[in-house]
Motif scaffolding. Sequence first.
Motif, PDB file in Angstrom:
ATOM      1  N   LEU A 174     -15.204   2.688  -9.168  1.00 30.25           N
ATOM      2  CA  LEU A 174     -13.985   3.297  -8.661  1.00 30.25           C
ATOM      3  C   LEU A 174     -14.386   4.271  -7.565  1.00 30.25           C
ATOM      4  O   LEU A 174     -15.125   5.219  -7.817  1.00 30.25           O
ATOM      5  CB  LEU A 174     -13.233   4.015  -9.785  1.00 30.25           C
ATOM      6  CG  LEU A 174     -11.990   4.799  -9.398  1.00 30.25           C
ATOM      7  CD1 LEU A 174     -10.953   3.899  -8.725  1.00 30.25           C
ATOM      8  CD2 LEU A 174     -11.400   5.470 -10.632  1.00 30.25           C
ATOM      9  N   LEU A 175     -13.923   3.986  -6.349  1.00 31.67           N
ATOM     10  CA  LEU A 175     -14.252   4.803  -5.196  1.00 31.67           C
ATOM     11  C   LEU A 175     -13.001   5.507  -4.712  1.00 31.67           C
ATOM     12  O   LEU A 175     -11.888   5.044  -4.940  1.00 31.67           O
ATOM     13  CB  LEU A 175     -14.807   3.928  -4.076  1.00 31.67           C
ATOM     14  CG  LEU A 175     -15.974   3.010  -4.445  1.00 31.67           C
ATOM     15  CD1 LEU A 175     -16.215   1.991  -3.345  1.00 31.67           C
ATOM     16  CD2 LEU A 175     -17.216   3.818  -4.728  1.00 31.67           C
ATOM     17  N   GLU A 176     -13.197   6.624  -4.022  1.00 32.79           N
ATOM     18  CA  GLU A 176     -12.065   7.317  -3.423  1.00 32.79           C
ATOM     19  C   GLU A 176     -12.323   7.515  -1.941  1.00 32.79           C
ATOM     20  O   GLU A 176     -13.445   7.782  -1.521  1.00 32.79           O
ATOM     21  CB  GLU A 176     -11.796   8.656  -4.107  1.00 32.79           C
ATOM     22  CG  GLU A 176     -12.925   9.638  -4.082  1.00 32.79           C
ATOM     23  CD  GLU A 176     -12.567  10.937  -4.773  1.00 32.79           C
ATOM     24  OE1 GLU A 176     -11.490  11.506  -4.508  1.00 32.79           O
ATOM     25  OE2 GLU A 176     -13.385  11.398  -5.581  1.00 32.79           O
ATOM     26  N   ILE A 177     -11.271   7.326  -1.176  1.00 36.21           N
ATOM     27  CA  ILE A 177     -11.306   7.565   0.263  1.00 36.21           C
ATOM     28  C   ILE A 177     -10.229   8.598   0.539  1.00 36.21           C
ATOM     29  O   ILE A 177      -9.035   8.331   0.365  1.00 36.21           O
ATOM     30  CB  ILE A 177     -11.021   6.288   1.070  1.00 36.21           C
ATOM     31  CG1 ILE A 177     -11.967   5.166   0.675  1.00 36.21           C
ATOM     32  CG2 ILE A 177     -11.135   6.572   2.559  1.00 36.21           C
ATOM     33  CD1 ILE A 177     -11.628   3.834   1.299  1.00 36.21           C
ATOM     34  N   GLY A 178     -10.644   9.803   0.963  1.00 34.60           N
ATOM     35  CA  GLY A 178      -9.700  10.894   1.184  1.00 34.60           C
ATOM     36  C   GLY A 178      -9.012  10.807   2.529  1.00 34.60           C
ATOM     37  O   GLY A 178      -8.877   9.744   3.130  1.00 34.60           O
ATOM     38  N   ASN A 204      -6.434   8.347   1.883  1.00 36.98           N
ATOM     39  CA  ASN A 204      -5.913   8.653   0.552  1.00 36.98           C
ATOM     40  C   ASN A 204      -5.685   7.396  -0.276  1.00 36.98           C
ATOM     41  O   ASN A 204      -4.562   7.021  -0.591  1.00 36.98           O
ATOM     42  CB  ASN A 204      -4.634   9.479   0.643  1.00 36.98           C
ATOM     43  CG  ASN A 204      -4.867  10.814   1.309  1.00 36.98           C
ATOM     44  OD1 ASN A 204      -5.978  11.340   1.285  1.00 36.98           O
ATOM     45  ND2 ASN A 204      -3.836  11.368   1.901  1.00 36.98           N
ATOM     46  N   CYS A 205      -6.789   6.767  -0.633  1.00 35.55           N
ATOM     47  CA  CYS A 205      -6.744   5.466  -1.290  1.00 35.55           C
ATOM     48  C   CYS A 205      -7.827   5.374  -2.359  1.00 35.55           C
ATOM     49  O   CYS A 205      -8.944   5.852  -2.159  1.00 35.55           O
ATOM     50  CB  CYS A 205      -6.960   4.389  -0.224  1.00 35.55           C
ATOM     51  SG  CYS A 205      -7.013   2.711  -0.833  1.00 35.55           S
ATOM     52  N   ALA A 243      -3.376  10.217 -10.027  1.00 35.66           N
ATOM     53  CA  ALA A 243      -2.504  11.337 -10.403  1.00 35.66           C
ATOM     54  C   ALA A 243      -3.051  12.669  -9.893  1.00 35.66           C
ATOM     55  O   ALA A 243      -2.290  13.497  -9.378  1.00 35.66           O
ATOM     56  CB  ALA A 243      -2.335  11.375 -11.918  1.00 35.66           C
ATOM     57  N   SER A 244      -4.343  12.874 -10.008  1.00 36.32           N
ATOM     58  CA  SER A 244      -4.908  14.167  -9.605  1.00 36.32           C
ATOM     59  C   SER A 244      -4.846  14.388  -8.101  1.00 36.32           C
ATOM     60  O   SER A 244      -4.754  15.520  -7.639  1.00 36.32           O
ATOM     61  CB  SER A 244      -6.349  14.301 -10.099  1.00 36.32           C
ATOM     62  OG  SER A 244      -7.206  13.412  -9.405  1.00 36.32           O
ATOM     63  N   ARG A 245      -4.874  13.314  -7.332  1.00 37.33           N
ATOM     64  CA  ARG A 245      -4.829  13.424  -5.870  1.00 37.33           C
ATOM     65  C   ARG A 245      -3.422  13.194  -5.306  1.00 37.33           C
ATOM     66  O   ARG A 245      -3.205  13.326  -4.122  1.00 37.33           O
ATOM     67  CB  ARG A 245      -5.775  12.410  -5.221  1.00 37.33           C
ATOM     68  CG  ARG A 245      -7.211  12.471  -5.660  1.00 37.33           C
ATOM     69  CD  ARG A 245      -7.946  13.661  -5.083  1.00 37.33           C
ATOM     70  NE  ARG A 245      -9.381  13.524  -5.248  1.00 37.33           N
ATOM     71  CZ  ARG A 245     -10.057  13.875  -6.328  1.00 37.33           C
ATOM     72  NH1 ARG A 245      -9.423  14.399  -7.360  1.00 37.33           N
ATOM     73  NH2 ARG A 245     -11.362  13.715  -6.406  1.00 37.33           N
ATOM     74  N   TRP A 249      -3.002  -3.193   5.912  1.00 36.19           N
ATOM     75  CA  TRP A 249      -1.705  -3.050   5.251  1.00 36.19           C
ATOM     76  C   TRP A 249      -1.587  -1.685   4.570  1.00 36.19           C
ATOM     77  O   TRP A 249      -0.556  -1.012   4.707  1.00 36.19           O
ATOM     78  CB  TRP A 249      -1.501  -4.170   4.228  1.00 36.19           C
ATOM     79  CG  TRP A 249      -0.208  -4.053   3.479  1.00 36.19           C
ATOM     80  CD1 TRP A 249       1.053  -4.247   3.977  1.00 36.19           C
ATOM     81  CD2 TRP A 249      -0.043  -3.677   2.110  1.00 36.19           C
ATOM     82  NE1 TRP A 249       1.984  -4.022   2.985  1.00 36.19           N
ATOM     83  CE2 TRP A 249       1.340  -3.679   1.835  1.00 36.19           C
ATOM     84  CE3 TRP A 249      -0.929  -3.354   1.094  1.00 36.19           C
ATOM     85  CZ2 TRP A 249       1.851  -3.373   0.590  1.00 36.19           C
ATOM     86  CZ3 TRP A 249      -0.419  -3.043  -0.164  1.00 36.19           C
ATOM     87  CH2 TRP A 249       0.949  -3.040  -0.401  1.00 36.19           C
ATOM     88  N   LEU A 250      -2.644  -1.255   3.863  1.00 38.17           N
ATOM     89  CA  LEU A 250      -2.610   0.048   3.209  1.00 38.17           C
ATOM     90  C   LEU A 250      -2.463   1.179   4.221  1.00 38.17           C
ATOM     91  O   LEU A 250      -1.732   2.145   3.984  1.00 38.17           O
ATOM     92  CB  LEU A 250      -3.859   0.249   2.353  1.00 38.17           C
ATOM     93  CG  LEU A 250      -3.943  -0.588   1.091  1.00 38.17           C
ATOM     94  CD1 LEU A 250      -5.325  -0.483   0.467  1.00 38.17           C
ATOM     95  CD2 LEU A 250      -2.867  -0.186   0.084  1.00 38.17           C
ATOM     96  N   LEU A 251      -3.136   1.073   5.340  1.00 34.31           N
ATOM     97  CA  LEU A 251      -3.076   2.130   6.358  1.00 34.31           C
ATOM     98  C   LEU A 251      -1.683   2.284   6.944  1.00 34.31           C
ATOM     99  O   LEU A 251      -1.253   3.388   7.252  1.00 34.31           O
ATOM    100  CB  LEU A 251      -4.069   1.846   7.473  1.00 34.31           C
ATOM    101  CG  LEU A 251      -5.478   2.353   7.242  1.00 34.31           C
ATOM    102  CD1 LEU A 251      -6.402   1.906   8.353  1.00 34.31           C
ATOM    103  CD2 LEU A 251      -5.494   3.863   7.130  1.00 34.31           C
ATOM    104  N   GLN A 252      -0.971   1.192   7.130  1.00 34.17           N
ATOM    105  CA  GLN A 252       0.341   1.274   7.754  1.00 34.17           C
ATOM    106  C   GLN A 252       1.398   1.855   6.812  1.00 34.17           C
ATOM    107  O   GLN A 252       2.517   2.123   7.229  1.00 34.17           O
ATOM    108  CB  GLN A 252       0.774  -0.100   8.296  1.00 34.17           C
ATOM    109  CG  GLN A 252       0.924  -1.209   7.283  1.00 34.17           C
ATOM    110  CD  GLN A 252       2.285  -1.261   6.601  1.00 34.17           C
ATOM    111  OE1 GLN A 252       3.283  -0.899   7.186  1.00 34.17           O
ATOM    112  NE2 GLN A 252       2.293  -1.729   5.375  1.00 34.17           N
ATOM    113  N   LEU A 253       1.046   2.132   5.560  1.00 38.53           N
ATOM    114  CA  LEU A 253       2.022   2.660   4.605  1.00 38.53           C
ATOM    115  C   LEU A 253       2.356   4.121   4.806  1.00 38.53           C
ATOM    116  O   LEU A 253       3.355   4.600   4.316  1.00 38.53           O
ATOM    117  CB  LEU A 253       1.502   2.465   3.179  1.00 38.53           C
ATOM    118  CG  LEU A 253       1.398   1.014   2.710  1.00 38.53           C
ATOM    119  CD1 LEU A 253       0.750   0.946   1.340  1.00 38.53           C
ATOM    120  CD2 LEU A 253       2.760   0.350   2.693  1.00 38.53           C
ATOM    121  N   ASP A 254       1.519   4.860   5.508  1.00 37.80           N
ATOM    122  CA  ASP A 254       1.767   6.310   5.663  1.00 37.80           C
ATOM    123  C   ASP A 254       2.983   6.623   6.465  1.00 37.80           C
ATOM    124  O   ASP A 254       3.516   6.024   7.260  1.00 37.80           O
ATOM    125  CB  ASP A 254       0.553   6.990   6.290  1.00 37.80           C
ATOM    126  CG  ASP A 254      -0.593   7.042   5.295  1.00 37.80           C
ATOM    127  OD1 ASP A 254      -0.322   7.132   4.105  1.00 37.80           O
ATOM    128  OD2 ASP A 254      -1.754   6.987   5.736  1.00 37.80           O
TER     129      ASP A 254
END
Length: 142
Positions: free
Chosen positions: A19-23, A27-28, A55-57, A137-142
């Motif tokens: 499980l990785l996080e990209i801030g 924010n993914c 949830a935490s982020r 696709w994820l990037l265009q959601l902001d």
Amino acid sequence: MAFSLQRTRLYFENPVGRLLEIGDPTNCAVVQYKPGKRNFEELQAFLTHTRQLLASRHWYKILNDQRDMMAFTEHERAWIAENWLDVRPEGAPLYHVAVLLSHDVFARLSMTLIMNETRELGLVYRLFEDEALARAWLLQLD
């Protein structure tokens, strides 16, 4: 702007996956399943950590990399539908999940079954073969 997996940070790892996080600004959460059979308790821990990260982020975007994953069992599918997908913090946005499809046809089928079983929960899934398209696709959601 494209998000780079080079800027990721490991949040959690066990035999089920990483499980990785990209801030900022992406924010993914990046969920990467490992190949092979899974222990049910380890799957529960893996998905619980995923939910905790989101949830935490206060994040709602997930890149779900299932390319090397084996099919979910009936027991796993039921737990995911009843205990993971149906639990979202009050007021949190709908999860948007870009799924990189497994190479295994049975894993693809089990993911389709989960999507059908959880359609009424309002989760937003998009299926992809190409990682660059999933990220775009994820990037265009902001």
